[in-house]
Design an enzyme around this catalytic site. Sequence first.
Site, PDB file in Angstrom:
ATOM      1  N   CYS A 116      29.792 -42.975  -8.311  1.00 25.83           N
ATOM      2  CA  CYS A 116      29.474 -42.866  -9.695  1.00 25.83           C
ATOM      3  C   CYS A 116      28.591 -44.202 -10.193  1.00 25.83           C
ATOM      4  O   CYS A 116      28.738 -45.029  -9.234  1.00 25.83           O
ATOM      5  CB  CYS A 116      30.778 -42.954 -10.597  1.00 25.83           C
ATOM      6  SG  CYS A 116      30.486 -42.687 -12.419  1.00 25.83           S
ATOM      7  N   CYS A 118      28.833 -46.108 -13.233  1.00 28.36           N
ATOM      8  CA  CYS A 118      29.098 -46.764 -14.504  1.00 28.36           C
ATOM      9  C   CYS A 118      29.409 -48.335 -13.807  1.00 28.36           C
ATOM     10  O   CYS A 118      28.989 -49.119 -14.749  1.00 28.36           O
ATOM     11  CB  CYS A 118      30.361 -46.133 -15.146  1.00 28.36           C
ATOM     12  SG  CYS A 118      31.745 -45.972 -13.939  1.00 28.36           S
ATOM     13  N   CYS A 126      27.820 -43.612 -17.104  1.00 26.51           N
ATOM     14  CA  CYS A 126      28.046 -43.192 -15.789  1.00 26.51           C
ATOM     15  C   CYS A 126      26.649 -42.518 -15.205  1.00 26.51           C
ATOM     16  O   CYS A 126      26.313 -41.915 -14.187  1.00 26.51           O
ATOM     17  CB  CYS A 126      28.865 -41.946 -15.483  1.00 26.51           C
ATOM     18  SG  CYS A 126      30.318 -42.585 -16.141  1.00 26.51           S
ATOM     19  N   LYS A 195      37.234 -33.015 -15.068  1.00 25.16           N
ATOM     20  CA  LYS A 195      37.611 -34.644 -15.632  1.00 25.16           C
ATOM     21  C   LYS A 195      37.187 -34.688 -17.087  1.00 25.16           C
ATOM     22  O   LYS A 195      36.273 -34.329 -17.684  1.00 25.16           O
ATOM     23  CB  LYS A 195      36.474 -35.498 -14.892  1.00 25.16           C
ATOM     24  CG  LYS A 195      36.682 -36.786 -15.448  1.00 25.16           C
ATOM     25  CD  LYS A 195      35.684 -37.849 -14.320  1.00 25.16           C
ATOM     26  CE  LYS A 195      35.925 -39.319 -14.825  1.00 25.16           C
ATOM     27  NZ  LYS A 195      35.308 -40.268 -14.123  1.00 25.16           N
ATOM     28  N   ARG A 205      39.060 -49.239 -16.461  1.00 23.01           N
ATOM     29  CA  ARG A 205      37.810 -49.823 -16.995  1.00 23.01           C
ATOM     30  C   ARG A 205      37.946 -51.431 -16.976  1.00 23.01           C
ATOM     31  O   ARG A 205      36.837 -52.035 -16.705  1.00 23.01           O
ATOM     32  CB  ARG A 205      37.277 -49.313 -18.317  1.00 23.01           C
ATOM     33  CG  ARG A 205      37.076 -47.702 -18.284  1.00 23.01           C
ATOM     34  CD  ARG A 205      36.445 -47.090 -19.616  1.00 23.01           C
ATOM     35  NE  ARG A 205      36.345 -45.839 -19.184  1.00 23.01           N
ATOM     36  CZ  ARG A 205      36.159 -44.821 -20.150  1.00 23.01           C
ATOM     37  NH1 ARG A 205      36.166 -45.092 -21.404  1.00 23.01           N
ATOM     38  NH2 ARG A 205      36.255 -43.497 -19.856  1.00 23.01           N
ATOM     39  N   LYS A 248      41.663 -34.450 -13.338  1.00 27.55           N
ATOM     40  CA  LYS A 248      41.958 -35.576 -13.788  1.00 27.55           C
ATOM     41  C   LYS A 248      41.802 -35.777 -15.153  1.00 27.55           C
ATOM     42  O   LYS A 248      40.928 -35.267 -15.836  1.00 27.55           O
ATOM     43  CB  LYS A 248      40.876 -36.411 -13.224  1.00 27.55           C
ATOM     44  CG  LYS A 248      40.941 -37.995 -13.503  1.00 27.55           C
ATOM     45  CD  LYS A 248      39.642 -38.696 -12.816  1.00 27.55           C
ATOM     46  CE  LYS A 248      39.636 -40.051 -13.375  1.00 27.55           C
ATOM     47  NZ  LYS A 248      38.378 -40.442 -13.014  1.00 27.55           N
ATOM     48  N   SER A 274      44.919 -44.618 -14.194  1.00 29.08           N
ATOM     49  CA  SER A 274      45.296 -45.975 -14.794  1.00 29.08           C
ATOM     50  C   SER A 274      46.135 -46.022 -15.943  1.00 29.08           C
ATOM     51  O   SER A 274      47.274 -46.683 -15.822  1.00 29.08           O
ATOM     52  CB  SER A 274      44.074 -46.586 -15.006  1.00 29.08           C
ATOM     53  OG  SER A 274      43.290 -46.307 -15.748  1.00 29.08           O
ATOM     54  N   TYR A 313      48.264 -45.079  -7.838  1.00 25.17           N
ATOM     55  CA  TYR A 313      48.256 -46.354  -7.528  1.00 25.17           C
ATOM     56  C   TYR A 313      49.670 -46.867  -6.812  1.00 25.17           C
ATOM     57  O   TYR A 313      50.010 -48.204  -6.487  1.00 25.17           O
ATOM     58  CB  TYR A 313      47.968 -47.133  -8.873  1.00 25.17           C
ATOM     59  CG  TYR A 313      46.931 -46.875  -9.247  1.00 25.17           C
ATOM     60  CD1 TYR A 313      45.538 -47.439  -8.756  1.00 25.17           C
ATOM     61  CD2 TYR A 313      46.625 -45.998 -10.487  1.00 25.17           C
ATOM     62  CE1 TYR A 313      44.441 -47.162  -9.249  1.00 25.17           C
ATOM     63  CE2 TYR A 313      45.149 -45.903 -10.891  1.00 25.17           C
ATOM     64  CZ  TYR A 313      44.193 -46.218 -10.464  1.00 25.17           C
ATOM     65  OH  TYR A 313      42.681 -46.179 -10.854  1.00 25.17           O
TER      66      TYR A 313
HETATM   67  C1  PBG Z   1      34.249 -43.279 -13.150  1.00 20.31           C
HETATM   68  C2  PBG Z   1      35.738 -43.257 -12.842  1.00 20.31           C
HETATM   69  C3  PBG Z   1      36.686 -43.588 -13.879  1.00 20.31           C
HETATM   70  C4  PBG Z   1      38.153 -43.256 -13.010  1.00 20.31           C
HETATM   71  C5  PBG Z   1      37.823 -43.037 -11.856  1.00 20.31           C
HETATM   72  N1  PBG Z   1      36.441 -42.775 -11.817  1.00 20.31           N
HETATM   73  C6  PBG Z   1      36.514 -44.077 -14.970  1.00 20.31           C
HETATM   74  C7  PBG Z   1      35.882 -43.107 -16.235  1.00 20.31           C
HETATM   75  O1  PBG Z   1      35.515 -42.245 -16.197  1.00 20.31           O
HETATM   76  O2  PBG Z   1      35.765 -44.038 -17.275  1.00 20.31           O
HETATM   77  C8  PBG Z   1      39.410 -43.405 -13.715  1.00 20.31           C
HETATM   78  C9  PBG Z   1      40.515 -43.742 -13.104  1.00 20.31           C
HETATM   79  C10 PBG Z   1      41.635 -44.255 -13.611  1.00 20.31           C
HETATM   80  O3  PBG Z   1      41.810 -44.430 -14.752  1.00 20.31           O
HETATM   81  O4  PBG Z   1      42.570 -44.508 -12.941  1.00 20.31           O
HETATM   82  N2  PBG Z   1      33.600 -43.974 -12.112  1.00 20.31           N
END
Ligand code: PBG
Length: 324
Positions: A116, A118, A126, A195, A205, A248, A274, A313
């Site tokens: 990704c 971002c 992204c 997603k 983030r 996700k 997260s 995690y």
């Molecule tokens: C994008 C990405 C995200 C997560 C995994 N890959 C963040 C987003 O889409 O803003 C989130 C994972 C998490 O919240 O544990 N690189």
Amino acid sequence: MHRPRRLRRSPALRNLARETHLSVHDFVLPLFVSEKVQQRRPIASMPGVFQLSAKEVADEARAAQDLGLQAILLFGIPEQKDEQASGAYAEDGIVQKALRAIKSKCPDLVTITDVCLCEYMSHGHCGVTRIDGDHFHVLNDETVELLVKTALSHAAAGADIVAPSDMMDGRVGAIREALDERGFDQTSIMSYAAKFASAFYGPFREAAESPPQFGDRRSYQMDFANANEALREVALDVDEGADIVMVKPALPYMDILWRVRERFRKPTAVYHVSGEYAMVKSAVEKGFLNERDAVIEIMTALKRAGADIIVTYWARELARWLRE
Ligand code: PBG
């Protein structure tokens, strides 16, 4: 008379009748590697999770393997960000360095990389963005080109599986084609196929230093009200060559997980994200929940709902708990 309770009378009878069993092999441990730290830096909103240096991440990967885990998912935080996300596909980028360090220490550990942009973009989106007055859009095809470069550089540095998490259209097919052309036909793709644009990514983030500087991600991530659209997204990724499909976040999307598993019968992953982690952790810190009981129940439920692979995690703790 039927007496379902008969089989619940003792631990041995319950074990005998149990339908879902967790194994250490179900879990993938996410790790954050940062070019900006020399020593592990805690992430305030994710107690127990750290940003690590490239050397530390290799030690951590080794420790994970020693616990019996077989796979990690790597996220990188670069020193410099720019408008082309050049750190994402640099040969000596942080993920590429970390991969080489990990592979030299533990060649058999399955390394999965988040593909990704971002974390590498100065604006935190992204993809490549164009701003028109008050609006911005993410340019799909320009972004896919950079994602392809990123996936190739990860494969070259030793990634076993690349995991595009950006939600651009056509990126799985483009990555598959490029990998095959360059001789990386053995590199797999785990696609973040469904997603959702979710409030539960907030703590991540902070961990990945990737909040968007303007706007949000709703123009490319999915509307959480939609299930049929999720199935269409997964179908596209399967057609384009995804080896593993992912849903996700996890708990609020178990209906999607179940339907994806039932319909496509592909190896199916779920990402317990997260925010879901932070929710339980904060309740545990307040003494409102028993961590081990809550986590085992969540993970068993995700597996029961169809997950073959669970990104969490808690992977390390789970490996320990399942051993006892
Ligand atoms: C994008 C990405 C995200 C997560 C995994 N890959 C963040 C987003 O889409 O803003 C989130 C994972 C998490 O919240 O544990 N690189």
